[in-house]
Design an enzyme around this catalytic site. Structure first.
Site, PDB file in Angstrom:
ATOM      1  N   ASP A  41     -13.898   7.884   8.137  1.00  0.00           N
ATOM      2  CA  ASP A  41     -14.044   7.690   9.589  1.00  0.00           C
ATOM      3  C   ASP A  41     -14.918   8.746  10.268  1.00  0.00           C
ATOM      4  OD1 ASP A  41     -12.656   5.323   9.693  1.00  0.00           O
ATOM      5  OD2 ASP A  41     -10.766   6.204  10.349  1.00  0.00           O
ATOM      6  N   HIS A  81     -12.972  -3.392  10.231  1.00  0.00           N
ATOM      7  CA  HIS A  81     -12.810  -4.303   9.093  1.00  0.00           C
ATOM      8  C   HIS A  81     -11.359  -4.734   8.932  1.00  0.00           C
ATOM      9  CE1 HIS A  81     -12.052  -0.190   8.142  1.00  0.00           C
ATOM     10  NE2 HIS A  81     -11.807  -0.362   6.870  1.00  0.00           N
ATOM     11  N   ARG A  82     -10.452  -3.744   9.093  1.00  0.00           N
ATOM     12  CA  ARG A  82      -9.008  -4.026   8.917  1.00  0.00           C
ATOM     13  C   ARG A  82      -8.507  -4.922  10.054  1.00  0.00           C
ATOM     14  NH1 ARG A  82      -8.056   0.651   7.715  1.00  0.00           N
ATOM     15  NH2 ARG A  82      -8.239   0.128   5.503  1.00  0.00           N
ATOM     16  N   PHE A 127      -8.935   8.322   9.272  1.00  0.00           N
ATOM     17  CA  PHE A 127      -8.773   8.866   7.922  1.00  0.00           C
ATOM     18  C   PHE A 127     -10.029   8.540   7.119  1.00  0.00           C
ATOM     19  CE2 PHE A 127      -7.993   5.095   5.187  1.00  0.00           C
ATOM     20  CZ  PHE A 127      -7.834   4.119   6.158  1.00  0.00           C
ATOM     21  N   GLY A 128     -10.028   8.997   5.873  1.00  0.00           N
ATOM     22  CA  GLY A 128     -11.102   8.635   4.940  1.00  0.00           C
ATOM     23  C   GLY A 128     -12.485   8.967   5.477  1.00  0.00           C
ATOM     24  N   ASP A 186      -7.220  -4.092   0.322  1.00  0.00           N
ATOM     25  CA  ASP A 186      -8.152  -3.301  -0.489  1.00  0.00           C
ATOM     26  C   ASP A 186      -9.421  -3.153   0.335  1.00  0.00           C
ATOM     27  OD1 ASP A 186      -8.132  -2.012  -3.205  1.00  0.00           O
ATOM     28  OD2 ASP A 186     -10.152  -2.861  -3.144  1.00  0.00           O
ATOM     29  N   LYS A 213     -11.230   1.730  17.410  1.00  0.00           N
ATOM     30  CA  LYS A 213     -11.323   1.341  15.994  1.00  0.00           C
ATOM     31  C   LYS A 213     -10.512   0.065  15.733  1.00  0.00           C
ATOM     32  CE  LYS A 213     -10.546   2.678  11.217  1.00  0.00           C
ATOM     33  NZ  LYS A 213      -9.906   3.544  10.220  1.00  0.00           N
ATOM     34  N   THR A 224       0.844  -1.198   0.000  1.00  0.00           N
ATOM     35  CA  THR A 224       0.000   0.000   0.000  1.00  0.00           C
ATOM     36  C   THR A 224       0.872   1.238   0.000  1.00  0.00           C
ATOM     37  OG1 THR A 224      -1.798   1.176   1.148  1.00  0.00           O
ATOM     38  CG2 THR A 224      -0.152   0.151   2.545  1.00  0.00           C
TER      39      THR A 224
HETATM   40  P1  ITT Z   1      -3.623   1.608  -1.596  1.00  0.00           P
HETATM   41  O1  ITT Z   1      -4.380   1.163  -2.826  1.00  0.00           O
HETATM   42  O2  ITT Z   1      -2.259   2.129  -1.910  1.00  0.00           O
HETATM   43  O3  ITT Z   1      -3.627   0.570  -0.522  1.00  0.00           O
HETATM   44  P2  ITT Z   1      -5.899   3.389  -1.248  1.00  0.00           P
HETATM   45  O4  ITT Z   1      -6.236   4.426  -0.213  1.00  0.00           O
HETATM   46  O5  ITT Z   1      -6.052   3.797  -2.691  1.00  0.00           O
HETATM   47  O6  ITT Z   1      -4.398   2.887  -0.954  1.00  0.00           O
HETATM   48  P3  ITT Z   1      -8.042   1.467  -1.556  1.00  0.00           P
HETATM   49  O7  ITT Z   1      -7.983   1.436  -3.030  1.00  0.00           O
HETATM   50  O8  ITT Z   1      -8.206   0.181  -0.810  1.00  0.00           O
HETATM   51  O9  ITT Z   1      -6.702   2.092  -0.943  1.00  0.00           O
HETATM   52  O10 ITT Z   1      -9.176   2.484  -1.116  1.00  0.00           O
HETATM   53  C1  ITT Z   1      -9.536   2.550   0.202  1.00  0.00           C
HETATM   54  C2  ITT Z   1     -10.413   3.757   0.447  1.00  0.00           C
HETATM   55  O11 ITT Z   1     -11.550   3.338   1.243  1.00  0.00           O
HETATM   56  C3  ITT Z   1      -9.674   4.779   1.300  1.00  0.00           C
HETATM   57  O12 ITT Z   1      -8.980   5.713   0.504  1.00  0.00           O
HETATM   58  C4  ITT Z   1     -10.806   5.382   2.117  1.00  0.00           C
HETATM   59  O13 ITT Z   1     -11.479   6.339   1.328  1.00  0.00           O
HETATM   60  C5  ITT Z   1     -11.743   4.197   2.334  1.00  0.00           C
HETATM   61  N1  ITT Z   1     -11.383   3.467   3.562  1.00  0.00           N
HETATM   62  C6  ITT Z   1     -10.836   2.216   3.640  1.00  0.00           C
HETATM   63  N2  ITT Z   1     -10.605   1.879   4.923  1.00  0.00           N
HETATM   64  C7  ITT Z   1     -11.003   2.932   5.672  1.00  0.00           C
HETATM   65  C8  ITT Z   1     -10.994   3.200   7.049  1.00  0.00           C
HETATM   66  O14 ITT Z   1     -10.491   2.336   7.919  1.00  0.00           O
HETATM   67  N3  ITT Z   1     -11.480   4.369   7.461  1.00  0.00           N
HETATM   68  C9  ITT Z   1     -11.967   5.265   6.593  1.00  0.00           C
HETATM   69  N4  ITT Z   1     -11.994   5.110   5.268  1.00  0.00           N
HETATM   70  C10 ITT Z   1     -11.502   3.947   4.804  1.00  0.00           C
END
Ligand code: ITT
Length: 199
Positions: free
Chosen positions: A157, A182-183, A154-155, A71, A177, A10
């Site tokens: 959250d 999920h992670r 992040f994202g 992913d 968390k 990643t």
């Molecule tokens: P890599 O492909 O390099 O791993 P990425 O951020 O592009 O990085 P993904 O394609 O798996 O990874 O997209 C994951 C997206 O889903 C991430 O950018 C967030 O928007 C959301 N996401 C995943 N897990 C999350 C979490 O634990 N909390 C909040 N948002 C999450």
């Protein structure tokens, strides 16, 4: 105690930080940002498993040992499962979490409290020498809040409250968390597999 190196396929430093916190001191966790010759992997799949496999296989063909990919994304029932595998570019620009959250709130504006169910999903693939060896899926059910809250994580959250809680992952913080995400669920299965197969 000797550390086992765990390479995560990643470039998302937030994922790596969470995996490092959860894996604990017996693992030295590194990611694609530490290796400048690793390729940029195009996520051309339409499922979490396809994209996790693409990332794990591409990166594991450049380095010795096991590689773990992640992913992940958010599935919202009222949006027929969107943003799903397109979670990171939902707002129109790859990796722009502010825009993603704005779009999500906008799309959910008319959706009442009792129809805001959603889940985070994470699929992890373990690969070695360019070939996927095993995969693991974790998810956490919850709901989309009416407004963002909290500073951690992040994202999405700030907009996601896991089931059993009234506030977002961003407000609950890493300790909670990392117990129920999920992670966390995918990683615990992946680490168990690695303990049995590595070395
Ligand atoms: P890599 O492909 O390099 O791993 P990425 O951020 O592009 O990085 P993904 O394609 O798996 O990874 O997209 C994951 C997206 O889903 C991430 O950018 C967030 O928007 C959301 N996401 C995943 N897990 C999350 C979490 O634990 N909390 C909040 N948002 C999450």
């Amino acid at each position: 105690m000797p550390q086992t190196t765990l390479i995560i396929a990643t470039r998302n430093a937030h994922k790596t930080k969470e995996i490092r916190q959860m894996a604990g001191d017996s693992y030295l966790v590194r990611d694609a940002n530490d290796f400048h010759d690793f390729p940029q992997v195009e996520e051309t799949g339409t499922t979490f498993l396809q994209n996790a496999t693409l990332k794990a296989e591409a990166i594991s063909s450049c380095v010795d040992g096991f590689v773990l990919s992640d992913d992940s994304g958010l599935e919202v029932d009222a949006l027929d499962g969107a943003p799903g595998v397109w979670s990171s570019s939902f707002g129109g620009e790859e990796g722009n979490h502010t825009r993603n959250n704005h779009r999500l709130l906008d799309d959910m504006r008319q959706v009442p409290q009792d129809r805001r169910s959603a889940r985070f999903v994470c699929v992890m693939v373990v690969a070695c020498k360019g070939k996927a060896r095993a995969h693991f899926r974790g998810s956490v059910e919850g709901r989309i809040l009416l407004a963002p809250s909290g500073e951690e994580g992040f994202g999405y959250d700030p907009l996601f409250a896991p089931i059993g809680y009234e506030v977002s992952f961003a407000e609950l913080g890493a300790e909670i968390k990392n117990q129920l995400s999920h992670r966390a669920r995918a990683l615990s299965a992946a680490l168990e597999w690695l303990n049995n197969h590595a070395g």
